[in-house]
Write an enzyme that holds these catalytic residues in place. Structure first.
Site: not given
Ligand code: IPM
Ligand code: MN
Length: 354
Positions: A142, A187, A219, A243, A247
């Site tokens: 990032y 990884k 993975d 990240d 999710d």
């Molecule tokens: C998160 C989001 C952010 C990230 C984006 C919006 C930049 O997806 O907080 O997980 O990738 O960190």
């Molecule tokens: Mn995210």
């Protein structure tokens, strides 16, 4: 106590869910006699529109002088399909993380028994799953050196020993407060940066003999999370892997609308739902405010060290779920879904009455 909060609603559904969380915060402060002061700041696409900067200096100063930041979400479809936009809402979030030194992102993945039916996983796999992902938040791809050319592009996954060590300390501290099991996700079979992570972790592990440390390739971890989510207690990983994995974690629990997060580090901590800005739902009063409400609970715990206040918010959320006072994303088919603000009404009434 005097509590001073920066409120950054952001874009999309951000303002709606933050408004309800703030009502809950106000109700809790009234109940416990805290003096609450809050001030709004601009961020994301709304800040680009207003002042041309997704994280204006004015917002940064507001965050620096506050005890905590309550954050909504940023993002706007006007930017999503425009790779050549000169400035993007997400840059505001990244700038805030970097400038506030928020290197640790704490994302609890917890299932609510009454919502297990909403999970894409089988009931017997997901019931009781309860882990925390500690995501490194200010390093890696990032923020590493980048090149963005027409014919060539790269992002550098740069980590220093200091960065790895400080996030591992946070993770070990959590593991000690929980079930004493830490999984370091990397990884290391391919990436040099991951081998540094693993080396540092292996050097630190003997300092925490009461914690079982294991190492897992990312993975494999992504697979294990859906095959056996109860395996995990605390997992720690770098920015990009974290990240993606969080999710995945959020959908295991049945709804993205339920998971809060805290970003902590050097300056003021930020509390935000892990879901995004859901622009399609903006202004419709249908988004689930619980992730933001639960982020406010984390704020009472971590920023203010007021666990009773945090517990009351969590109890209100549990009671609302038990009473089927739920938004459409988590409502059972036989009951009427409530709007965002109706869930807020319900929580505030419950807090006043209990
Ligand atoms: C998160 C989001 C952010 C990230 C984006 C919006 C930049 O997806 O907080 O997980 O990738 O960190
Ligand atoms: Mn995210």
């Amino acid at each position: 106590m005097n509590l001073y909060i920066a409120v950054l609603p952001g874009d999309g559904i951000g303002p709606e869910v933050v408004a309800q969380a703030l009502r809950v915060v106000r109700a809790v402060c009234e109940k416990f006699n805290h003096q609450l002061t809050y001030e709004y700041g601009l961020c994301g696409a709304s800040a680009i529109d207003a002042v041309g900067d997704p994280y204006p200096e004015k917002t940064h100063q507001l965050c620096l002088r506050s005890d905590a930041v309550l954050y909504g979400a940023v993002g706007d479809p006007r930017f999503d399909n425009n790779p050549s936009a000169p400035v993007r809402p997400e840059q505001g979030l990244l700038a805030m993380r970097k400038k506030l030194g928020l290197f640790a992102n704490i994302r609890p993945v917890q299932t609510f028994d009454c919502l297990v039916h909403k999970s894409p996983l089988k009931d017997e796999l997901v019931r009781g799953a309860d882990f925390i992902c500690i995501r490194e938040l200010t390093g890696g791809m990032y923020f590493g050196a980048k090149l963005e050319g027409d014919d060539e592009a790269y992002d550098t996954n740069h980590y220093t020993r200091t960065e790895v060590e400080r996030i591992l300390r946070v993770a070990y501290d959590y593991a000690r407060q929980r079930r004493h099991h830490l999984t370091v996700v990397d990884k290391a079979n391919v990436l040099a940066s991951s081998r540094l992570w693993r080396k540092v972790a292996q050097q630190m592990a003997p300092e925490y003999p009461d914690v079982v440390t294991d190492y897992m390739y990312v993975d494999n971890a992504s697979m294990r999370m859906i095959q056996e989510p109860r395996f995990f207690d605390v997992m720690v990983t770098e920015n990009t892997f974290g990240d993606i994995l969080t999710d995945e974690g959020s959908c295991i629990t049945g709804s993205m609308g339920l998971l809060p997060s805290a970003s902590v580090g050097i300056h003021t901590s930020v509390f935000e739902p892990i879901h995004g800005s859901w622009p399609q739902a903006a202004g419709q009063n249908i988004a689930n405010p619980l992730a933001t409400v639960l982020s406010a609970a984390m704020m009472f715990d971590y920023a203010f060290h007021l666990p009773d206040e945090a517990a009351l918010i969590r109890a209100a959320v549990d009671a609302s779920l038990a009473a089927n006072a739920r938004t459409a994303d988590i409502q059972v088919s036989s009951a009427q879904p409530l709007s965002t603000s109706q869930v807020g009404d319900w929580l505030v009434d419950w807090i006043k009455a209990n």
